[in-house]
Design a protein around this motif. Structure first.
Motif, short mmCIF file in Angstrom:
data_model
loop_
_atom_site.label_atom_id
_atom_site.label_comp_id
_atom_site.label_asym_id
_atom_site.label_seq_id
_atom_site.Cartn_x
_atom_site.Cartn_y
_atom_site.Cartn_z
N LYS A 304 1.07 -1.13 -0.24
CA LYS A 304 0.08 -0.06 0.03
C LYS A 304 0.91 1.26 0.14
CE LYS A 304 -4.05 -2.18 2.37
NZ LYS A 304 -3.61 -3.42 2.31
N PHE A 364 -5.47 8.91 0.84
CA PHE A 364 -5.48 7.97 -0.14
C PHE A 364 -6.27 8.35 -1.46
CE2 PHE A 364 -5.31 5.54 3.84
CZ PHE A 364 -3.94 4.94 3.65
N LYS A 406 1.05 7.95 -4.55
CA LYS A 406 2.12 7.01 -4.01
C LYS A 406 3.43 7.95 -3.49
CE LYS A 406 0.47 3.43 -7.04
NZ LYS A 406 -0.88 4.29 -7.78
N TYR A 415 2.92 -5.73 5.24
CA TYR A 415 3.84 -5.17 4.08
C TYR A 415 5.06 -6.03 4.03
CZ TYR A 415 8.04 -2.92 5.66
OH TYR A 415 9.33 -2.89 6.08
#
Length: 603
Positions: A304, A364, A406, A415
């Motif tokens: 993410k 986001f 990003k 992760y």
């Protein structure tokens, strides 16, 4: 016609991404006369370190200070920009509960801002956590609370951190926080604490705790625009507005063969011998053709990213606040941080009577903040600036918005496993190297990202550097620094001085020396003889039951002396280790507290 052996040795390097890492790789290759082509999908180079020009107002996306302990990176910066660097004093504070707090926190300043009750609660919480620390340090909240207490964590770190990452602190891996500390040297901190410098102006300081920094006159983008020109002057190519659509690879030979690139709306195929990528790993894996194994693709999709946008407000005021930037810990506003660009460099604004502020929001791509229109975001920024009391909404005379998708790789609880699966696959592709922050899904600093690029370029030229070791251990990325012999000797002395003493070994040594001393002294007096043998030594019988100046007494004295010497030696070593441990603990905690100045700077 077959290619000659000479043609086979010609390197054709293709680099994905024109940010600090990608351009540094091309720059390093150009020094070795190896041609490369850089594909950058944006209109300007620099990635998240670019500088945007809006009506001659320049602004940086996040604030990028130039400081490093990696001498080779420092040399590149100076080589590229020369005298276009400014040396700037740094001021940044925390804004919480309508008050400013020095950062790092200072007791009197915190007491004045928080009040006696809150300060007492913080101190009690701090003492409590050091008496009864959490045994687990898997998450960010556990890691910070273990060092500063839960109360301080809740006041100064929880709200801001969750604004930045958009997830609870209990879902952020502790290693992300620990990585911010790793760049500091405990040896250097001890040296500063115990060695008084001959010249106070030359006192060695911990690099990441600096109160000043270098900064390009027109923002960090100047560095990468100049670097791009130098690369192209040396015969390589930096191709803008060029997005890589497909990565064509050979499964059998485990090599990338070519890229399909959209260049100004036209699809073209580019073949190469070596490939370097700064593209976000998730996108990179998704673009492989043939498709990668399902397990790898699923792992890549689990990675993410946190996105970032800046609302730039041009205010009709000469001065708004003196800080370079301010951390906004107020929970009632969405704003995370404010940059004051003219305080980074006076060249960033065309009119000294105006102020250009960058209001930074973390989000986001799919959430409401990201999807708001520019007009709505500008109105939000004006409203929140007024709520915080920095300026009236009516004083804003112009504004713009810049979005950065990003911007930050997220260190959530899943992760690491996902990244390991992806890296195991990608590391098996011989002619592909990953560099940079997004390229490695690693929260590297700018200088560490550049170092991965330098090593990648050298690998193409025959070296064998492990790029994943950069910033993994401090000693690794300091290998490139030429340290003076005197400094190395001093560091070795400090390490040996503060090394834990072996209690058993020291106790046995003292016991043996003590026992033999009494034994040999007794034997000597027996051999010497005389009217009264050893009148002084025989007084030991008051302490050593059964001792006399005789052969039997020599063994009795040796036993007692060994016992008391052993006890003294063990006690001395124990107390010495305890006192040094307390001193090192105090220095380390002070170091960690100071480091949070640097820690927040890397958000």
């Amino acid at each position: 016609m077959k290619p000659s052996s000479e043609d086979k040795d010609i390197k054709k390097v293709i680099i994905i991404g024109g940010g600090p890492a990608g351009l540094t790789a091309a720059y390093e290759l150009s020094k070795e006369n190896i041609d490369s082509i850089v594909f950058e999908k944006d209109k300007v180079v620099g990635g998240i370190s670019k500088t945007v020009n809006y009506k001659d107002y320049y602004f940086d996306l996040g604030g990028h200070r130039f400081f490093t302990k990696i001498q080779y990176v420092q040399d590149i910066w100076k080589e590229v920009l020369g005298n276009d660097f400014l040396h700037r004093n740094r001021l940044s504070r925390i804004y919480y509960n309508k008050k400013f707090f020095n950062y790092p926190l200072r007791p009197l300043n915190a007491l004045a801002g928080l009040g006696l009750w809150n300060t007492t609660a913080i101190l009690c919480s701090y003492l409590c956590v050091h008496l009864f620390p959490s045994k687990k340090e898997e998450t960010f909240d556990q890691w910070v609370s273990n060092r500063f207490g839960k109360r301080l964590y809740q006041i100064f770190f929880k709200t801001y951190t969750e604004k930045v990452w958009g997830i609870p602190c209990s879902e952020i891996k502790a290693e992300w926080a620990a990585q911010r500390i790793k760049g500091l040297s405990l040896v250097k901190a001890i040296k500063n604490a115990v060695i008084k410098p001959k010249d106070n102006n030359k006192k060695e300081v911990i690099t990441t705790l600096i109160d000043s920094f270098d900064y390009p006159k027109f923002g960090p983008g100047l560095m990468y625009q100049t670097m791009s020109k130098n690369i192209q002057n040396n015969g390589s190519l930096v191709q803008m507005e060029s997005e890589v659509n497909t990565i064509l690879w050979n499964k059998n030979h485990r090599k990338v063969e070519s890229l399909e690139v959209d260049v100004n709306g036209q699809k073209k195929i580019y073949h190469g011998t070596d490939f370097i990528s700064t593209m976000p790993i998730r996108e990179l894996v998704q673009k492989f053709k043939p498709t990668v194994p399902v397990k790898v693709l699923k792992a890549a999709n689990d990675l993410k990213y946190r996105d970032f946008l800046t609302v730039v407000l041009i205010i009709n005021k000469r001065d708004v606040f003196p800080d370079n930037w301010i951390y906004i810990h107020e929970p009632d506003v969405k704003l995370g941080r404010i940059q004051n660009y003219k305080n980074w460099s006076p060249y960033m604004v065309p009119d000294p009577d105006k102020t250009c502020l960058g209001l930074e929001y973390f989000c986001f791509e799919e959430d409401d903040l990201w999807t708001m229109s520019d007009r709505e975001l500008i109105e939000l920024g004006k409203k929140e600036l007024e709520i915080l009391g920095f300026a009236e909404a009516t004083s804003v005379e112009d504004a713009t918005v810049v979005r950065v998708p990003k911007a930050y790789p997220v260190y959530d609880l899943h992760y690491k496993c996902a990244l390991n699966v992806v890296c195991e696959f990608l590391n098996g592709i011989d002619n592909l190297q990953l560099i940079g922050r997004n390229g490695m899904h690693r929260y590297n600093n700018m200088d560490h990202s550049m170092l991965t690029a330098i090593y990648a370029a050298r690998n193409i030229n025959g070296a064998n550097h492990n790029l994943w070791a950069v910033n993994e251990e401090q000693e690794y990325h300091e290998e490139i620094i030429d340290k003076p012999i005197e400094e190395s000797v001093t560091n070795n002395v400090i390490i040996k001085t503060f090394k834990k003493m072996d209690k058993l070994g020291f106790a046995v040594a003292i016991g043996v020396v003590s026992g033999l001393s009494i034994f040999l002294a007794t034997i000597f007096l027996i051999i010497k003889g005389g009217g009264v043998v050893g009148p002084n030594l025989r007084l030991l019988d008051q302490f050593f039951i059964g001792y006399s100046v005789s052969l039997k007494g020599a063994f009795v004295g040796m036993f007692y002396s060994f016992f008391w010497g052993f006890l003294f030696g063990w006690s001395f070593a124990y107390l010495r280790n305890l006192l040094l441990a307390l001193f090192v603990f105090r220095v380390k905690r002070r170091l960690e507290m100071l480091t949070f100045r640097d820690f927040l700077d890397h958000f």
